[in-house]
Enzyme design. Structure first.
Site, PDB file in Angstrom:
ATOM      1  N   LYS A 118       0.856  -1.181   0.000  1.00 45.73           N
ATOM      2  CA  LYS A 118       0.000   0.000   0.000  1.00 45.73           C
ATOM      3  C   LYS A 118       0.892   1.231   0.000  1.00 45.73           C
ATOM      4  O   LYS A 118       1.704   1.428   0.908  1.00 45.73           O
ATOM      5  CB  LYS A 118      -0.896  -0.009   1.236  1.00 45.73           C
ATOM      6  CG  LYS A 118      -1.752   1.236   1.332  1.00 45.73           C
ATOM      7  CD  LYS A 118      -2.730   1.154   2.472  1.00 45.73           C
ATOM      8  CE  LYS A 118      -3.558   2.418   2.531  1.00 45.73           C
ATOM      9  NZ  LYS A 118      -4.515   2.386   3.634  1.00 45.73           N
ATOM     10  N   LYS A 170      -2.096  -1.573  -3.925  1.00 45.19           N
ATOM     11  CA  LYS A 170      -2.952  -0.400  -3.887  1.00 45.19           C
ATOM     12  C   LYS A 170      -2.120   0.868  -3.953  1.00 45.19           C
ATOM     13  O   LYS A 170      -1.154   0.956  -3.196  1.00 45.19           O
ATOM     14  CB  LYS A 170      -3.754  -0.446  -2.579  1.00 45.19           C
ATOM     15  CG  LYS A 170      -4.568   0.785  -2.303  1.00 45.19           C
ATOM     16  CD  LYS A 170      -5.131   0.708  -0.923  1.00 45.19           C
ATOM     17  CE  LYS A 170      -5.842   2.021  -0.660  1.00 45.19           C
ATOM     18  NZ  LYS A 170      -6.237   2.180   0.696  1.00 45.19           N
TER      19      LYS A 170
HETATM   20  C1  PBG Z   1      -7.329   3.333   5.474  1.00 43.58           C
HETATM   21  C2  PBG Z   1      -7.591   3.242   4.015  1.00 43.58           C
HETATM   22  C3  PBG Z   1      -7.413   4.211   3.001  1.00 43.58           C
HETATM   23  C4  PBG Z   1      -7.930   3.658   1.841  1.00 43.58           C
HETATM   24  C5  PBG Z   1      -8.365   2.361   2.146  1.00 43.58           C
HETATM   25  N1  PBG Z   1      -8.138   2.126   3.505  1.00 43.58           N
HETATM   26  C6  PBG Z   1      -6.901   5.600   3.059  1.00 43.58           C
HETATM   27  C7  PBG Z   1      -5.552   5.913   3.496  1.00 43.58           C
HETATM   28  O1  PBG Z   1      -4.701   5.052   3.715  1.00 43.58           O
HETATM   29  O2  PBG Z   1      -5.332   7.102   3.677  1.00 43.58           O
HETATM   30  C8  PBG Z   1      -8.006   4.318   0.501  1.00 43.58           C
HETATM   31  C9  PBG Z   1      -9.054   3.808  -0.427  1.00 43.58           C
HETATM   32  C10 PBG Z   1      -9.346   4.690  -1.593  1.00 43.58           C
HETATM   33  O3  PBG Z   1      -8.702   5.730  -1.830  1.00 43.58           O
HETATM   34  O4  PBG Z   1     -10.289   4.334  -2.329  1.00 43.58           O
HETATM   35  N2  PBG Z   1      -6.010   3.308   5.863  1.00 43.58           N
END
Ligand code: PBG
Length: 353
Positions: free
Chosen positions: A224, A277
């Site tokens: 991520k 992601k």
């Molecule tokens: C929580 C999380 C996030 C997303 C999914 N889980 C945001 C972040 O890490 O700031 C993003 C999902 C999206 O942008 O569609 N940590």
């Protein structure tokens, strides 16, 4: 289908004639034994040789739960996506299920935020309420839950924070394990830790197993990235960090080998599915992770990716159906076995049409 009769009319004989020539005289086209266009000539041939096929069964539909009843609030930066009270969430999930989408990924819009994200693990919390509502109405739907603290903490970080603003790794693991277990107790099939703390998959696996929940799966947000593509999502659940940023725990967008390392670590710790992601700007990462692990790979077509398509479509600059299906096909082609996408409903409907 756009094929015309002319396209179907035999022109191959001329091509064969060219192939048998020896060339030379200057006027002759070059000999071409390989003509890839033969397999693009008609819709039926293209269908036959297509390498990647999109199916609604590959989609995971993200849903945002909010408290109350009969509530539906459209998210500004995600047109067509809503914060839904549990009753309305069930209706929306039913639409997805009826279109052949097997799974949803749930996010809670917390009612009470505090320093330590207490609501995240509360059996009466919004995510837990939504899981119960979904499971009692749609028992076969695969309910996945996002496990993180950022939507539940006043500071908006994904873990516990000390007095210097440092995000603490190991103390956070215990909290995340409690959150995951509370989701499992509410009925979730799969928990999806998105916090990027080191060791959280192992900690969650251990807690689930100790509670006799060996049956609950873990989909790890393994690679991520600290991405600017999450903007609209943070509006949806008010989770923007109140100080600093997430670069001390989420990955540097410049790195790919590190993603493979993260994915392998998560598999070792017990992840059943690993996720990359965002998706679209990280197709190389999806491909690298796909070839490095033997568990299913998910890719998250995130909020900013959806918002860009929606905004351009609203201005009439792109054709949304073609663009969306191209985006999703590309993510699948890169190696994603499943795609988490806000486009899930419309894409599933288009694929059925
Ligand atoms: C929580 C999380 C996030 C997303 C999914 N889980 C945001 C972040 O890490 O700031 C993003 C999902 C999206 O942008 O569609 N940590």
């Amino acid at each position: 289908m756009t094929d015309t009769r002319e396209e179907l009319a035999p022109s191959a004989s001329g091509v064969e004639a060219i192939e048998s020539r020896t060339g030379g005289a200057g006027e002759a086209p070059p000999t071409l034994r390989r003509r890839p266009r033969r397999l693009r000539r008609t819709g039926a041939i293209r269908d036959m040789v297509r390498e990647t096929r999109l199916r609604p069964q590959q989609f995971i539909y993200p849903l945002f739960a909010t408290s109350g009843s009969n509530t539906q609030e459209e998210i500004d930066a995600l047109p067509g996506q809503y914060r839904l009270s549990p009753d309305r969430l069930v209706e929306q999930a039913k639409r997805a299920w009826d279109l052949g989408i097997p799974a949803v990924l749930l996010f809670g819009h917390a009612e009470h935020k505090d320093e330590i994200g207490s609501e995240a693990a509360d059996p009466r919390g919004i995510t837990q309420q939504a899981v119960r509502a979904l499971k009692s109405n749609l028992p076969d739907l695969v309910v996945m839950t996002d496990v993180c603290l950022c939507a539940y903490t006043t500071h908006g970080h994904c873990g516990l924070v000390d007095e210097n603003g440092q995000v603490l790794n190991d103390p956070t693991l215990e909290v995340l394990a409690k959150v995951a277990l509370s989701h499992a107790e509410a009925g979730a099939d799969t928990v999806a830790p998105s916090d990027m703390m080191d060791g959280r998959v192992g900690a969650i696996r251990q807690a689930l197993d100790a509670a006799g929940r060996e049956d609950i799966g873990i989909m790890a947000y393994a690679a991520k990235y600290a991405s600017a593509f999450y903007g609209p999502f943070r509006e949806a659940v008010d989770s923007a960090p109140q100080f600093g940023d997430r670069r001390g725990y989420q990955m540097d967008p410049a790195n790919c080998r590190e993603a493979v390392r993260e994915a392998k670590l998560d598999v070792e710790e017990g992840a059943d599915i690993v996720m990359v992601k965002p998706a679209l700007a990280y197709l190389d990462v999806i491909a690298a992770v796909r070839s490095a692990v033997d568990v299913p790979v998910a890719a998250y077509n995130v909020s900013g990716e959806y918002a860009m398509v929606a905004a351009a479509a609203e201005r009439g600059w792109v054709e949304p159906r073609a663009l969306t299906l191209e985006v999703l096909t590309s993510i699948a082609r890169a190696g994603a076995d499943m795609i988490i996408t806000y486009h899930a409903l419309e894409a599933a409907a288009w694929l059925k049409a």
